[in-house]
Design a protein around this motif. Structure first.
Motif, PDB file in Angstrom:
ATOM      1  N   ILE A   1     -11.888 -25.871  11.741  1.00  0.00           N
ATOM      2  CA  ILE A   1     -10.668 -25.160  12.107  1.00  0.00           C
ATOM      3  C   ILE A   1     -10.272 -25.610  13.511  1.00  0.00           C
ATOM      4  O   ILE A   1     -11.084 -25.555  14.429  1.00  0.00           O
ATOM      5  N   VAL A   2      -9.028 -26.088  13.649  1.00  0.00           N
ATOM      6  CA  VAL A   2      -8.595 -26.647  14.925  1.00  0.00           C
ATOM      7  C   VAL A   2      -7.258 -26.057  15.362  1.00  0.00           C
ATOM      8  O   VAL A   2      -6.475 -25.574  14.537  1.00  0.00           O
ATOM      9  N   ALA A   3      -7.038 -26.097  16.656  1.00  0.00           N
ATOM     10  CA  ALA A   3      -5.747 -25.783  17.246  1.00  0.00           C
ATOM     11  C   ALA A   3      -5.138 -27.117  17.672  1.00  0.00           C
ATOM     12  O   ALA A   3      -5.826 -27.962  18.240  1.00  0.00           O
ATOM     13  N   VAL A   4      -3.859 -27.300  17.398  1.00  0.00           N
ATOM     14  CA  VAL A   4      -3.173 -28.550  17.706  1.00  0.00           C
ATOM     15  C   VAL A   4      -2.252 -28.306  18.890  1.00  0.00           C
ATOM     16  O   VAL A   4      -1.464 -27.359  18.885  1.00  0.00           O
TER      17      VAL A   4
ATOM     18  N   LEU B   1      -3.073 -22.196  13.495  1.00  0.00           N
ATOM     19  CA  LEU B   1      -4.342 -22.900  13.330  1.00  0.00           C
ATOM     20  C   LEU B   1      -4.279 -23.781  12.096  1.00  0.00           C
ATOM     21  O   LEU B   1      -3.523 -23.506  11.156  1.00  0.00           O
ATOM     22  N   TYR B   2      -5.108 -24.805  12.093  1.00  0.00           N
ATOM     23  CA  TYR B   2      -5.108 -25.768  11.008  1.00  0.00           C
ATOM     24  C   TYR B   2      -6.539 -26.054  10.573  1.00  0.00           C
ATOM     25  O   TYR B   2      -7.469 -26.000  11.370  1.00  0.00           O
ATOM     26  N   LYS B   3      -6.673 -26.395   9.293  1.00  0.00           N
ATOM     27  CA  LYS B   3      -7.963 -26.815   8.754  1.00  0.00           C
ATOM     28  C   LYS B   3      -7.939 -28.330   8.673  1.00  0.00           C
ATOM     29  O   LYS B   3      -7.001 -28.927   8.145  1.00  0.00           O
TER      30      LYS B   3
ATOM     31  N   ILE C   1      -5.454 -15.651  21.382  1.00  0.00           N
ATOM     32  CA  ILE C   1      -6.724 -15.316  20.726  1.00  0.00           C
ATOM     33  C   ILE C   1      -6.535 -14.207  19.707  1.00  0.00           C
ATOM     34  O   ILE C   1      -7.080 -14.264  18.594  1.00  0.00           O
ATOM     35  N   VAL C   2      -5.717 -13.203  20.029  1.00  0.00           N
ATOM     36  CA  VAL C   2      -5.455 -12.117  19.076  1.00  0.00           C
ATOM     37  C   VAL C   2      -4.676 -12.652  17.872  1.00  0.00           C
ATOM     38  O   VAL C   2      -4.950 -12.277  16.728  1.00  0.00           O
ATOM     39  N   THR C   3      -3.731 -13.555  18.106  1.00  0.00           N
ATOM     40  CA  THR C   3      -2.994 -14.181  17.001  1.00  0.00           C
ATOM     41  C   THR C   3      -3.953 -14.950  16.101  1.00  0.00           C
ATOM     42  O   THR C   3      -3.870 -14.854  14.868  1.00  0.00           O
ATOM     43  N   TRP C   4      -4.850 -15.722  16.692  1.00  0.00           N
ATOM     44  CA  TRP C   4      -5.836 -16.462  15.910  1.00  0.00           C
ATOM     45  C   TRP C   4      -6.724 -15.514  15.119  1.00  0.00           C
ATOM     46  O   TRP C   4      -7.054 -15.778  13.969  1.00  0.00           O
ATOM     47  N   PHE C   5      -7.113 -14.395  15.722  1.00  0.00           N
ATOM     48  CA  PHE C   5      -7.946 -13.412  15.024  1.00  0.00           C
ATOM     49  C   PHE C   5      -7.223 -12.902  13.783  1.00  0.00           C
ATOM     50  O   PHE C   5      -7.824 -12.820  12.708  1.00  0.00           O
ATOM     51  N   HIS C   6      -5.942 -12.574  13.915  1.00  0.00           N
ATOM     52  CA  HIS C   6      -5.198 -12.052  12.768  1.00  0.00           C
ATOM     53  C   HIS C   6      -5.013 -13.109  11.679  1.00  0.00           C
ATOM     54  O   HIS C   6      -4.947 -12.773  10.497  1.00  0.00           O
ATOM     55  N   LEU C   7      -4.966 -14.389  12.052  1.00  0.00           N
ATOM     56  CA  LEU C   7      -4.900 -15.460  11.055  1.00  0.00           C
ATOM     57  C   LEU C   7      -6.228 -15.635  10.318  1.00  0.00           C
ATOM     58  O   LEU C   7      -6.258 -15.898   9.121  1.00  0.00           O
ATOM     59  N   LEU C   8      -7.327 -15.482  11.039  1.00  0.00           N
ATOM     60  CA  LEU C   8      -8.651 -15.773  10.491  1.00  0.00           C
ATOM     61  C   LEU C   8      -9.323 -14.604   9.773  1.00  0.00           C
ATOM     62  O   LEU C   8     -10.169 -14.824   8.913  1.00  0.00           O
ATOM     63  N   LYS C   9      -8.960 -13.383  10.107  1.00  0.00           N
ATOM     64  CA  LYS C   9      -9.726 -12.223   9.641  1.00  0.00           C
ATOM     65  C   LYS C   9      -9.772 -12.076   8.128  1.00  0.00           C
ATOM     66  O   LYS C   9     -10.744 -11.560   7.592  1.00  0.00           O
ATOM     67  N   ASP C  10      -8.742 -12.537   7.420  1.00  0.00           N
ATOM     68  CA  ASP C  10      -8.704 -12.390   5.966  1.00  0.00           C
ATOM     69  C   ASP C  10      -9.289 -13.588   5.223  1.00  0.00           C
ATOM     70  O   ASP C  10      -9.441 -13.541   4.010  1.00  0.00           O
TER      71      ASP C  10
END
Length: 179
Positions: free
Chosen positions: A6-9, A15-17, A112-121
């Motif tokens: 999982i990366v940030a561009v 986020l991207y895989k 970081i909070v945005t990334w958390f909401h993308l990843l949590k599910d």
């Protein structure tokens, strides 16, 4: 939490895989609902693996993976990234008490909070990271030893194929006169 691949561009939201790599660049798939696939240029695009990202700490840097795990353990509702700066600061005091409050900006907290909401599910958020692979892509020393051991166990009487077993080479018998 398994954030491998999982990366940030840089220059792109979300986020991207990391799906693969070709001559033109990295093949990435968006983690949002659209699942957009892009090819990011190797020479001009900067990728940051979430496993490698750290947050400024007062004594030592904090790993993003640990902070995300602490956010997941928060009782109650995790605020949205558009929440007030004071709410986000209060959240970070709870989940990362050793972070440097002067160097970690509100924009960093929002990201970081945005990334958390993308990843949590996603299922990878709840699965364990592979053991012993902390950011190391190089082959292990054991692999080199295994190759040497295989070469050493090759029978001593194994010979290269004889010339009789090899097909004969074709020879060009035509000649050019007057050249």
């Amino acid at each position: 939490m398994n954030l491998r691949g999982i990366v940030a561009v840089s220059g792109r939201p979300g986020l991207y895989k990391l799906v693969g790599q070709n001559k033109a660049g990295y093949v990435l798939e968006g983690l949002d609902a659209q699942k957009v696939k892009i090819v990011a240029s190797i020479s001009s695009t900067k990728l940051a693996s979430l496993e490698d990202i750290t947050i400024y700490g007062e004594e030592e840097d904090l790993k993003l993976v640990d902070v995300l795990a602490n956010i997941a353990a928060v009782k109650g509702e995790v605020p949205d990234a558009k929440a007030d700066a004071a709410v986000l600061r209060a959240l970070f005091v709870d989940v990362a008490p050793a972070h440097d409050q002067d160097k970690v900006y509100t924009s960093d907290m929002k990201k970081i909070v945005t990334w958390f909401h993308l990843l949590k599910d996603l299922p990878l958020f709840s699965e364990e990271a592979p053991a012993g692979l902390e950011g190391q892509e190089a082959p292990k020393a054991d692999d080199k030893v295994d190759k040497k051991a295989k070469a050493a166990t090759k029978p001593a009487n194994a010979k290269a194929p004889s010339k009789a077993a090899q097909p004969a080479k074709k020879v060009n018998m035509t000649s050019k006169k007057g050249v």
